[in-house]
Design an enzyme around this catalytic site. Structure first.
Site, PDB file in Angstrom:
ATOM      1  CB  THR A 126      -0.923  -0.004   1.227  1.00 22.03           C
ATOM      2  OG1 THR A 126      -1.715  -1.192   1.215  1.00 22.03           O
ATOM      3  CG2 THR A 126      -1.838   1.207   1.230  1.00 22.03           C
ATOM      4  CD  GLU A 127       3.279   3.238  -3.884  1.00 20.61           C
ATOM      5  OE1 GLU A 127       2.931   4.291  -4.476  1.00 20.61           O
ATOM      6  OE2 GLU A 127       4.194   2.491  -4.300  1.00 20.61           O
ATOM      7  N   PRO A 128       0.567   5.864   0.054  1.00 22.96           N
ATOM      8  CG  PRO A 128       1.979   7.480   1.007  1.00 22.96           C
ATOM      9  CD  PRO A 128       1.999   6.242   0.159  1.00 22.96           C
ATOM     10  NE  ARG A 268     -24.333  -6.650  36.551  1.00 23.16           N
ATOM     11  CZ  ARG A 268     -24.113  -5.712  37.446  1.00 23.16           C
ATOM     12  NH1 ARG A 268     -23.357  -5.964  38.503  1.00 23.16           N
ATOM     13  NH2 ARG A 268     -24.622  -4.508  37.301  1.00 23.16           N
ATOM     14  CD  GLN A 336     -25.902  -2.210  24.034  1.00 18.92           C
ATOM     15  OE1 GLN A 336     -24.962  -1.521  23.648  1.00 18.92           O
ATOM     16  NE2 GLN A 336     -27.007  -1.680  24.525  1.00 18.92           N
ATOM     17  N   GLY A 340     -22.100  -0.806  30.976  1.00 18.86           N
ATOM     18  CA  GLY A 340     -21.062   0.165  31.301  1.00 18.86           C
ATOM     19  C   GLY A 340     -19.692  -0.468  31.468  1.00 18.86           C
ATOM     20  CD  GLU A 363      -4.013  -9.601   3.917  1.00 21.97           C
ATOM     21  OE1 GLU A 363      -4.111  -9.812   2.701  1.00 21.97           O
ATOM     22  OE2 GLU A 363      -3.019  -9.901   4.576  1.00 21.97           O
ATOM     23  CB  THR A 365     -12.322  -2.296   1.979  1.00 17.84           C
ATOM     24  OG1 THR A 365     -12.682  -2.248   0.572  1.00 17.84           O
ATOM     25  CG2 THR A 365     -11.184  -1.320   2.246  1.00 17.84           C
TER      26      THR A 365
END
Length: 379
Positions: A126-128, A268, A336, A340, A363, A365
């Site tokens: 990959t390049e910019p 819980r 979820q 919290g 690899e 999208t």
């Protein structure tokens, strides 16, 4: 059709699972908080002989197959996405192409230390400015006598600052399109090579991601991997295996997130009962389990067909697409489920959630996987 994992594979998987639970899980959040590459962990993985799982024993590897490699990658991802990512980049991208396309001398010099765990591997495509069109590259390699002179910049390169070797894609014939791209083996000690940036990221912070630059970096011609113009063909073959490893890593992230949510929900209590007994929570956990199992089956199918020597562009792309999206969805549901607590770094789901997002980007999208699959389906 046999869905049972072979006994040898189960033995390796169980050994790595035990190592992950005892050595990695207790420090996984600390590594992320410190943004520290765990070189000691990779040295121990080398001692366990899994740094070259799908590499032949002749060059220091374990001599395993893609399915065995996928199982190891999944187990690492189950406790640390960052370690799993650096491992996958090392094996699929930094090591396997040398075995597939290198000369005997290149394998002895560059592949052996990777497979034996003495060095890390990296791969620079990959390049910019390239984005999803990875073939649109500005990095060049000009022939000068018996040397190549490389100039350009590569972006988002995993392991670049800790690697013993980096496989770099560069244009050797600007007028030849895909046929003008070649691959070179670069050492971090080569003059003209520099790590410009180590990126701060949303997650996966124990796995370094770098921008690297080449400024008249001179390489002897024996550093050319394969022949001139084969770079893009090599890339496509490499990505077929690489996408299976990302699917495996994604499956591991999903499994880790599911287990964290299940364990919390069964312990819980609210209103006198474990929250796992409530329909809303139970149904969420069942959905997480379903997505994880589906991702695992698609990943194993792709790996088995890869090992059989079949073309797996469709299977690897589908596994990567489904597993990466499953990882993000399962991790979000895990957060979820914990409410919290899921948003705090005292619990693992937030880490899985942040780590999982990259699986839909690296690899290729998810959008690119839809494109690949559409072509495979003749659409």
């Amino acid at each position: 059709m046999d869905f049972e994992v072979p006994a040898e594979h189960r033995m390796i998987r169980d050994e790595i699972r035990e190592f992950c639970e005892s050595e990695i899980a207790p420090i996984a959040q600390e590594l992320e908080d410190d943004h520290r590459f765990p070189r000691d962990v990779f040295e121990e993985l080398g001692a366990l002989d899994v740094m070259g799982v799908p590499i032949s024993e002749e060059y220091g590897g374990l001599g395993g197959d893609q399915l065995m490699y996928a199982l190891v990658t999944e187990e690492l991802g189950r406790v640390s996405g960052g370690i799993g990512l650096s491992y996958a980049a090392h094996v699929s991208l930094g090591s396997k192409p040398i075995e597939l396309f290198g000369t005997d001398a290149q394998k002895e010099r560059w592949l052996r230390p990777l497979a034996e765990g003495e060095a890390m591997g990296a791969w620079a495509l990959t390049e910019p400015e390239s984005g999803s069109d990875a073939s649109d590259m500005d990095t060049t390699a000009e022939k000068d006598g018996d040397e190549y002179v490389i100039n350009g910049t590569k972006q988002f390169i995993t392991n670049a600052n800790v690697a013993g070797s980096i496989l770099v894609k560069a244009v050797t014939d600007p007028g030849a399109g895909y046929g003008g791209i070649s691959t070179f083996i670069v050492s971090p000690d080569d003059e003209g090579f520099e790590v410009e940036t180590i990126w701060e990221k949303m997650g996966l912070n124990c796995s370094p991601t770098c921008e690297i630059r080449f400024d008249d970096c001179r390489l002897p011609d024996e550093r050319l991997l394969g022949t001139e113009g084969e770079g893009w063909k090599q890339t496509k073959k490499t990505l077929n295996g690489g996408r299976i490893s990302i699917a495996a890593l994604s499956t591991g992230l999903a499994q880790g997130a599911f287990e964290a949510a299940r364990d919390y929900a069964t312990e819980r209590e609210q209103f006198g009962s474990p929250i796992s007994k409530f329909d809303a929570v139970r149904d969420k956990l069942v959905g997480m389990y379903r997505k994880t199992e589906r991702a695992r089956l698609l990943t194993h199918k792709a790996a088995v067909r890869y090992d059989a020597g079949e073309r797996v562009t469709r299977e690897s792309s589908l596994a990567k697409l489904d597993a990466s999206e499953a990882a993000r969805e399962v991790a979000e549901d895990a957060v979820q489920t914990l409410g919290g607590y899921g948003y705090t770094t005292d619990f693992a789901p937030q880490r899985f959630y942040r780590d999982a997002k990259l699986m839909e980007i690296g690899e290729g999208t998810s959008e690119i996987q839809h494109l690949v699959l559409g072509r495979q389906l003749g659409l």
